[in-house]
Design a protein around this motif. Sequence first.
Motif, PDB file in Angstrom:
ATOM      1  N   CYS A 299      -6.119  -0.487  -3.972  1.00 56.64           N
ATOM      2  CA  CYS A 299      -5.561  -0.182  -2.657  1.00 56.64           C
ATOM      3  C   CYS A 299      -4.180   0.454  -2.756  1.00 56.64           C
ATOM      4  O   CYS A 299      -3.327   0.019  -3.521  1.00 56.64           O
ATOM      5  CB  CYS A 299      -5.474  -1.469  -1.834  1.00 56.64           C
ATOM      6  N   HIS A 300      -3.991   1.498  -1.968  1.00 60.76           N
ATOM      7  CA  HIS A 300      -2.650   2.036  -1.703  1.00 60.76           C
ATOM      8  C   HIS A 300      -2.553   2.187  -0.195  1.00 60.76           C
ATOM      9  O   HIS A 300      -3.142   3.092   0.385  1.00 60.76           O
ATOM     10  CB  HIS A 300      -2.419   3.360  -2.415  1.00 60.76           C
ATOM     11  N   ASP A 301      -1.826   1.301   0.449  1.00 61.36           N
ATOM     12  CA  ASP A 301      -1.915   1.165   1.906  1.00 61.36           C
ATOM     13  C   ASP A 301      -1.247   2.281   2.701  1.00 61.36           C
ATOM     14  O   ASP A 301      -1.470   2.413   3.892  1.00 61.36           O
ATOM     15  CB  ASP A 301      -1.354  -0.179   2.358  1.00 61.36           C
ATOM     16  N   GLN A 302      -0.395   3.079   2.072  1.00 58.68           N
ATOM     17  CA  GLN A 302       0.325   4.164   2.740  1.00 58.68           C
ATOM     18  C   GLN A 302       1.122   3.653   3.947  1.00 58.68           C
ATOM     19  O   GLN A 302       1.343   4.375   4.919  1.00 58.68           O
ATOM     20  CB  GLN A 302      -0.644   5.279   3.181  1.00 58.68           C
ATOM     21  N   GLY A 303       1.512   2.388   3.900  1.00 57.79           N
ATOM     22  CA  GLY A 303       2.312   1.814   4.977  1.00 57.79           C
ATOM     23  C   GLY A 303       1.556   1.511   6.252  1.00 57.79           C
ATOM     24  O   GLY A 303       2.148   1.066   7.235  1.00 57.79           O
ATOM     25  N   ARG A 304       0.233   1.726   6.246  1.00 60.42           N
ATOM     26  CA  ARG A 304      -0.553   1.516   7.475  1.00 60.42           C
ATOM     27  C   ARG A 304      -1.692   0.523   7.295  1.00 60.42           C
ATOM     28  O   ARG A 304      -2.062  -0.157   8.226  1.00 60.42           O
ATOM     29  CB  ARG A 304      -1.152   2.848   7.953  1.00 60.42           C
TER      30      ARG A 304
ATOM     31  N   GLN B 294      -7.142   2.638   1.433  1.00 59.71           N
ATOM     32  CA  GLN B 294      -5.910   2.180   2.063  1.00 59.71           C
ATOM     33  C   GLN B 294      -6.031   0.797   2.706  1.00 59.71           C
ATOM     34  O   GLN B 294      -5.025   0.198   3.076  1.00 59.71           O
ATOM     35  CB  GLN B 294      -5.473   3.188   3.145  1.00 59.71           C
TER      36      GLN B 294
ATOM     37  N   SER C 199       6.045   0.872  -5.833  1.00 55.79           N
ATOM     38  CA  SER C 199       5.000   1.738  -6.375  1.00 55.79           C
ATOM     39  C   SER C 199       4.648   1.375  -7.797  1.00 55.79           C
ATOM     40  O   SER C 199       5.326   0.600  -8.430  1.00 55.79           O
ATOM     41  CB  SER C 199       5.441   3.184  -6.300  1.00 55.79           C
TER      42      SER C 199
ATOM     43  N   LEU D 270      -7.614   6.439   7.314  1.00 60.62           N
ATOM     44  CA  LEU D 270      -7.739   5.373   6.311  1.00 60.62           C
ATOM     45  C   LEU D 270      -9.171   5.268   5.802  1.00 60.62           C
ATOM     46  O   LEU D 270     -10.131   5.484   6.539  1.00 60.62           O
ATOM     47  CB  LEU D 270      -7.332   4.020   6.903  1.00 60.62           C
TER      48      LEU D 270
ATOM     49  N   GLN E  23      -5.958   3.145  -6.501  1.00 60.48           N
ATOM     50  CA  GLN E  23      -5.314   3.609  -5.275  1.00 60.48           C
ATOM     51  C   GLN E  23      -6.186   4.582  -4.480  1.00 60.48           C
ATOM     52  O   GLN E  23      -5.704   5.565  -3.921  1.00 60.48           O
ATOM     53  CB  GLN E  23      -3.955   4.232  -5.599  1.00 60.48           C
TER      54      GLN E  23
ATOM     55  N   ARG F  11       1.099  -5.849   2.182  1.00 60.95           N
ATOM     56  CA  ARG F  11       1.393  -4.422   2.063  1.00 60.95           C
ATOM     57  C   ARG F  11       2.163  -4.189   0.772  1.00 60.95           C
ATOM     58  O   ARG F  11       2.910  -5.051   0.326  1.00 60.95           O
ATOM     59  CB  ARG F  11       2.197  -3.912   3.258  1.00 60.95           C
ATOM     60  N   ARG F  12       1.987  -2.989   0.246  1.00 61.85           N
ATOM     61  CA  ARG F  12       2.632  -2.638  -1.018  1.00 61.85           C
ATOM     62  C   ARG F  12       4.148  -2.616  -0.844  1.00 61.85           C
ATOM     63  O   ARG F  12       4.655  -1.996   0.082  1.00 61.85           O
ATOM     64  CB  ARG F  12       2.111  -1.287  -1.503  1.00 61.85           C
TER      65      ARG F  12
END
Length: 196
Positions: free
Chosen positions: A147-152, A122, A196, A49, A119, A192-193
């Motif tokens: 931000c693009h958190d990538q699920g984490r 994260q 998309s 991250l 993006q 969290r996102r």
Amino acid sequence: MALSHRIRIIGGVWRSRQIQVLDQQDLRPSSDRVRETLFNWLGPDLSGLKAIDVFAGSGALGFEAASRSVDAVVLIENDKRTYNQLLRQYQLLNSYPICGEVKILHGDGIAYLQDAIDQSVQLIFLDPPFSQPELLIRAVHEAGRVCHDQGRGGIYIECPNAFDLTKLEGLLPNWTPIKSMETAQVKAVLFRRSSS
């Protein structure tokens, strides 16, 4: 220079190391309890991250992320004395080096977000001075794009407990508050996102 107290890093490589905090108006480090809860939400290993601590202050959030192996973290602080203190504290912490990159910048955190690529990170920490709620509104507006958190990762927000979180939700239409807590003075929430 007035030093009010020390706070400790909760986990990771720098676990139990201490940060000395300036006694300065509007400088309110995240409490041990709040940070422990946040990093339980995020998990013990943040490798992979990239993070931004937009209103770094004491450095508690950014240094905690660095301790837990983020690939890179940028701490931004507008106040010159506080910035210089961050540099000193990092030099002391880094006597035991970490793997990731830490950058400490003197400047406007919101301007930094405005210049950041869509993006490109994260994890974003938003914990501005409680006396300036407009800073939070402006920062949230930019954070959702950057931000693009990538699920984490996610967008972490700390604000006074009287603050209406629905204002923030309106600024983050593609984000969902997945975790939250409240203390006597503070609301903490992790977004969290959700699409998309």
